[in-house]
Design a protein around this motif. Structure first.
Motif, PDB file in Angstrom:
ATOM      1  N   SER A  25      37.606 -31.362 -25.901  1.00 20.94           N
ATOM      2  CA  SER A  25      36.741 -31.574 -27.066  1.00 20.94           C
ATOM      3  C   SER A  25      37.591 -31.650 -28.322  1.00 20.94           C
ATOM      4  O   SER A  25      38.646 -31.002 -28.425  1.00 20.94           O
ATOM      5  N   VAL A  26      37.135 -32.461 -29.270  1.00 18.33           N
ATOM      6  CA  VAL A  26      37.741 -32.545 -30.597  1.00 18.33           C
ATOM      7  C   VAL A  26      36.609 -32.499 -31.604  1.00 18.33           C
ATOM      8  O   VAL A  26      35.705 -33.339 -31.565  1.00 18.33           O
ATOM      9  N   VAL A  27      36.646 -31.518 -32.493  1.00 18.36           N
ATOM     10  CA  VAL A  27      35.577 -31.320 -33.470  1.00 18.36           C
ATOM     11  C   VAL A  27      36.139 -31.505 -34.869  1.00 18.36           C
ATOM     12  O   VAL A  27      37.141 -30.880 -35.248  1.00 18.36           O
ATOM     13  N   PHE A  28      35.500 -32.391 -35.633  1.00 15.40           N
ATOM     14  CA  PHE A  28      35.842 -32.609 -37.037  1.00 15.40           C
ATOM     15  C   PHE A  28      34.645 -32.212 -37.897  1.00 15.40           C
ATOM     16  O   PHE A  28      33.558 -32.783 -37.747  1.00 15.40           O
ATOM     17  N   ASN A  29      34.842 -31.244 -38.789  1.00 11.63           N
ATOM     18  CA  ASN A  29      33.772 -30.820 -39.701  1.00 11.63           C
ATOM     19  C   ASN A  29      32.464 -30.527 -38.961  1.00 11.63           C
ATOM     20  O   ASN A  29      31.372 -30.925 -39.396  1.00 11.63           O
ATOM     21  N   GLY A  30      32.592 -29.848 -37.836  1.00 13.04           N
ATOM     22  CA  GLY A  30      31.411 -29.450 -37.077  1.00 13.04           C
ATOM     23  C   GLY A  30      30.815 -30.516 -36.187  1.00 13.04           C
ATOM     24  O   GLY A  30      29.815 -30.261 -35.506  1.00 13.04           O
ATOM     25  N   GLU A  68      47.029 -36.045 -30.968  1.00 13.30           N
ATOM     26  CA  GLU A  68      45.947 -35.224 -31.513  1.00 13.30           C
ATOM     27  C   GLU A  68      45.772 -34.002 -30.620  1.00 13.30           C
ATOM     28  O   GLU A  68      45.661 -34.128 -29.402  1.00 13.30           O
ATOM     29  N   ALA A  69      45.794 -32.824 -31.243  1.00 12.87           N
ATOM     30  CA  ALA A  69      45.584 -31.600 -30.469  1.00 12.87           C
ATOM     31  C   ALA A  69      44.089 -31.374 -30.302  1.00 12.87           C
ATOM     32  O   ALA A  69      43.345 -31.363 -31.284  1.00 12.87           O
ATOM     33  N   PRO A  70      43.618 -31.216 -29.074  1.00  8.49           N
ATOM     34  CA  PRO A  70      42.179 -31.005 -28.875  1.00  8.49           C
ATOM     35  C   PRO A  70      41.738 -29.646 -29.385  1.00  8.49           C
ATOM     36  O   PRO A  70      42.528 -28.686 -29.413  1.00  8.49           O
ATOM     37  N   THR A  71      40.477 -29.572 -29.765  1.00  4.91           N
ATOM     38  CA  THR A  71      39.890 -28.302 -30.183  1.00  4.91           C
ATOM     39  C   THR A  71      39.712 -27.376 -28.990  1.00  4.91           C
ATOM     40  O   THR A  71      39.846 -26.160 -29.097  1.00  4.91           O
ATOM     41  N   GLY A  72      39.392 -27.963 -27.842  1.00  6.85           N
ATOM     42  CA  GLY A  72      39.218 -27.186 -26.618  1.00  6.85           C
ATOM     43  C   GLY A  72      39.547 -28.020 -25.414  1.00  6.85           C
ATOM     44  O   GLY A  72      39.669 -29.240 -25.488  1.00  6.85           O
TER      45      GLY A  72
END
Length: 287
Positions: A25-30, A68-72
């Protein structure tokens, strides 16, 4: 197939994957640009990432390539955790050609291709014999030997794209990532570039992962497809299996038919460009 046999097949597929992403997952500004995506990239194959604008294609490609480093989630490159590798270690295995790369001022083709050797050279050292050999092979592979001293700014769009591919090849990567490589190219130069990439894949067994928009190019070019919508992976597999009218219409939010090409008989995506059937009877009509 028994449950035990399925487990063996799954384990073998995981071992065979050169890149494996699990629940990434990759999250930008929620907002999730990529939402729990799990994919496996197999060596020596061409994989296309497809989907509508904003579906997370480029973000997923950046994650898989280490940009890009993933959020999870977890990404493994040849069995190693991608996040635990240095940039230089990744660049020795992976080359990335982004969207419409900015042309450095004053460089000629040969000087650009030399940049691809940096992951293999000690800092601030001269090019060695093996570096020169890799540069020569890369320039020859894209058929730019006669243009090696030409300024990049003087090249056509197709020639410039081939020079960037040569720089990537000079890294001697196992995997080449490309983000919309045919954008801004005319039909002829798109065909030339995809033909070049397919030859590199077939002859040199270079693994290629590319974001592509043209569905018919994907059918002709790719071995495998990752179809995405709103950050999620809808399906993965061969284009003939993944590209159905239902799946494509769902992914792109417009009517897409998959028909037999009138001349080759191969699958062909027919898009209702104007929102009705006015032109549909004329396609492939030889009367």
């Amino acid at each position: 197939m028994t449950v035990a046999a399925m487990a063996v097949d799954t384990a073998e597929a995981r071992r065979a994957a050169i890149i494996e992403a699990t629940d990434v997952s990759v999250v930008f500004n929620g907002v999730a640009a990529v939402d729990r995506a799990s994919v496996a990239i197999h060596p020596g194959r061409i994989t296309a990432i497809c989907g509508a604008n904003g579906s997370g294609k480029s973000t997923l490609l950046k994650c898989l390539s280490g940009l890009e480093a993933p959020t999870g989630g977890d990404i493994r490159l040849a069995g190693q955790a991608l996040g635990g590798l240095s940039r230089r270690d990744i660049a020795r295995q992976v080359a990335v050609l982004g969207q419409n790369p900015e042309t450095p001022a004053g460089l000629n083709v040969e000087e650009l291709v030399e940049q691809g050797r940096y992951p293999h050279r000690p800092w601030l050292t001269r090019l060695r014999a093996n570096d020169r050999d890799a540069i020569e092979r890369a320039i020859a592979a894209v058929d730019l030997a006669d243009m090696r001293k030409r300024q990049l700014a003087s090249l056509s769009g197709g020639e410039r794209q081939r020079a960037w591919v040569a720089m990537a090849l000079a890294q001697e990567p196992q995997i080449l990532f490309l983000d919309e490589p045919t954008s801004f190219l005319d039909v002829r130069h798109q065909a030339e570039l995809l033909t070049l990439l397919r030859r590199l894949n077939r002859e040199d067994r270079l693994t290629i992962i590319a974001v592509l928009h043209d569905l018919n190019q994907v059918i002709e070019f790719a071995d495998d497809v990752i179809l995405m919508k709103k950050g999620q992976v809808l399906s993965t597999g061969a284009p003939a299996d993944i590209f159905t009218p239902q799946s494509l219409s769902h992914a792109f939010g417009c009517k897409v038919d998959v028909v037999a090409h009138p001349h080759t008989g191969r699958p062909f995506c027919l898009i209702d460009w104007v929102g009705d059937d006015r032109g549909r009877d004329r396609v492939g009509d030889d009367r």
